[in-house]
Write an enzyme that holds these catalytic residues in place. Sequence first.
Site, short mmCIF file in Angstrom:
data_model
loop_
_atom_site.label_atom_id
_atom_site.label_comp_id
_atom_site.label_asym_id
_atom_site.label_seq_id
_atom_site.Cartn_x
_atom_site.Cartn_y
_atom_site.Cartn_z
N SER A 1 31.53 49.59 -5.25
CA SER A 1 31.57 50.55 -6.36
C SER A 1 31.53 49.79 -7.68
O SER A 1 30.60 49.01 -7.91
CB SER A 1 32.82 51.43 -6.24
N GLU B 1 23.81 52.43 -3.37
CA GLU B 1 24.66 53.54 -2.94
C GLU B 1 25.23 54.20 -4.18
O GLU B 1 25.19 53.63 -5.27
CB GLU B 1 25.80 53.05 -2.03
N HIS C 1 30.53 54.93 -0.42
CA HIS C 1 31.85 55.56 -0.48
C HIS C 1 32.11 56.36 0.79
O HIS C 1 32.22 57.59 0.77
CB HIS C 1 31.94 56.45 -1.72
#
Length: 338
Positions: free
Chosen positions: A142, A239, A308
Amino acid sequence: MTLKRRQFLKTCGLATLSSQIPLITAQGQSPNTIIKPPRLEFGDTVGLIAPAGIFEPRYIEVVQQYLTNLGLKAKFGKHILDRYGYLAGKDGDRAQDVNDMFADDSVKAILAMRGGWGCNRILPLLNYPLIRSHAKILMGYSDITSLLLAINARSRIMTFHGPVATSTWTPFMLDYFKRILFNGEAVTLKNTNSPEGKVQTIVTGKAKGKLVGGNLSVLSAMLGSPYLPTWQNRILFLEDVDEDVYRVDRMLTQLRNAGILNRISGFIFGQCTDCKPSKGASFTLIEVLQDHITPLKIPAWYGSMIGHIQDKFILPIGVDVEIDSQAGTIRLLDGAVR
């Protein structure tokens, strides 16, 4: 107060200077050589840092137990419980914890407690020559994408896109954690045989290249900075989470206009968790991916176990891989630790 300010300015000055000079190591390695960090061994100490958002203090005990179960010890950064708005401390303090953990010879690997936002803010304050001369495992995902890419690009060490300390450490992740970071295996990463593991091929084929990538939103926010790696013949993985499809389209367009997409040799989109089209006329996510990637005529797929989600791969940034877009596999061509 004056001493703290002086030390902060000194750190800023050294970090700024370090970003302008060639990287030199005691071993005399070329600055362009990607260094593999030492592998983990039972009994090693893992440094815990909070370089981005805040987390609940109750996770301290949980994380310690996770590491104990793996045969590892925990060492927490000096500023790990600091609070500065939505950040886990002031920029200089969060950067200091990163630099200190790399400099600490008792620490064998570094794990971020969580993502959030904030890593981009500390990139100019990191001591990249010091980090290179004390290469060790650094892992997260992230917002930690900023640290992984910047340290890979500027310090030229292999970094690892994988769970943060507060992730749910499932058997799936633990298996890859041990095989890649303890054993140094050149594994093949393959989705589970479940509905969540379904792969949608965009362009069929195989390709080789160095693996690089991370969170799409974070990567887009880094464009134009001096903290990104080269893209020629790279395998790019992405992502994201909680993004409208049109925003994914906008960010991929930004990567294309920045000349990134036409340089890579392969493309993997992991999971875009809770990425839904807005009401009214729209595209699906796969349609947007096809629109951008199909014309490149490079092997590509959607649905890899990256992002995630609970079960996620550990991806060494900078390792040579071979991908197969029909099978949805990422085969490491070498171990990522020494």
